[in-house]
Motif scaffolding. Sequence first.
Motif, PDB file in Angstrom:
ATOM      1  N   ALA A  92      31.854 109.175 -40.229  1.00  0.00           N
ATOM      2  CA  ALA A  92      31.910 110.424 -40.254  1.00  0.00           C
ATOM      3  C   ALA A  92      30.933 111.188 -40.766  1.00  0.00           C
ATOM      4  CB  ALA A  92      33.399 109.399 -40.875  1.00  0.00           C
ATOM      5  N   LEU A 131      36.339 105.793 -35.124  1.00  0.00           N
ATOM      6  CA  LEU A 131      36.684 107.236 -34.912  1.00  0.00           C
ATOM      7  C   LEU A 131      37.531 107.784 -33.537  1.00  0.00           C
ATOM      8  CD1 LEU A 131      32.910 109.531 -35.681  1.00  0.00           C
ATOM      9  CD2 LEU A 131      34.910 109.329 -37.318  1.00  0.00           C
ATOM     10  N   GLU A 133      40.012 105.671 -33.537  1.00  0.00           N
ATOM     11  CA  GLU A 133      41.252 105.589 -33.874  1.00  0.00           C
ATOM     12  C   GLU A 133      41.732 106.565 -34.989  1.00  0.00           C
ATOM     13  OE1 GLU A 133      40.595 102.104 -36.376  1.00  0.00           O
ATOM     14  OE2 GLU A 133      39.993 100.879 -34.228  1.00  0.00           O
ATOM     15  N   GLN A 134      40.558 107.275 -35.234  1.00  0.00           N
ATOM     16  CA  GLN A 134      40.941 109.081 -36.087  1.00  0.00           C
ATOM     17  C   GLN A 134      41.292 110.039 -35.042  1.00  0.00           C
ATOM     18  OE1 GLN A 134      41.067 108.202 -39.517  1.00  0.00           O
ATOM     19  NE2 GLN A 134      40.907 105.941 -38.674  1.00  0.00           N
TER      20      GLN A 134
END
Length: 150
Positions: A92, A131, A133-134
């Motif tokens: 991230a 990521l 899920e983000q």
Amino acid sequence: MVRRLVQRHADDQVLVIGAYLDQLDQLGELLDAPVIQGSTRNRERERLFEAFRTGQIRTLVVSKVANVSIDLPEAGVAIQVSGTFGSRQEEAQRLGRVLRPKADGRGAHFYTVVSRDTIDQEYAAHRQRFLTEQGYVYTIVDADDIPDPA
């Protein structure tokens, strides 16, 4: 593969990011790009970072020392060649490094180079799930699908 990606983005400022120093040194030689790692003196790091910020250096190979607290807003491409196992936070941070808005409005590209049928493939899938899920979208591309500009 990394050389192909750098050539594909010849007009962008490219960060090649990894964790294994021998690998980064080899990539620095292959790409004719400076390498910044833990043993690089602060004065030299700052000189190289400034040269990258101003566009004097188009490609910079960096170890984990560039994961945090380094301001490189014009980096438009990041090529991750190795990471800390399945570290979601590290990925991230690296992704955030290139997603910052650019002065000229251009977009950003984040690549993770992963060898098929290795433990790294499992680690990459772990980071990718996080990521996704983000809200980030991934496209998986086979190396054969990226033409060699040479």
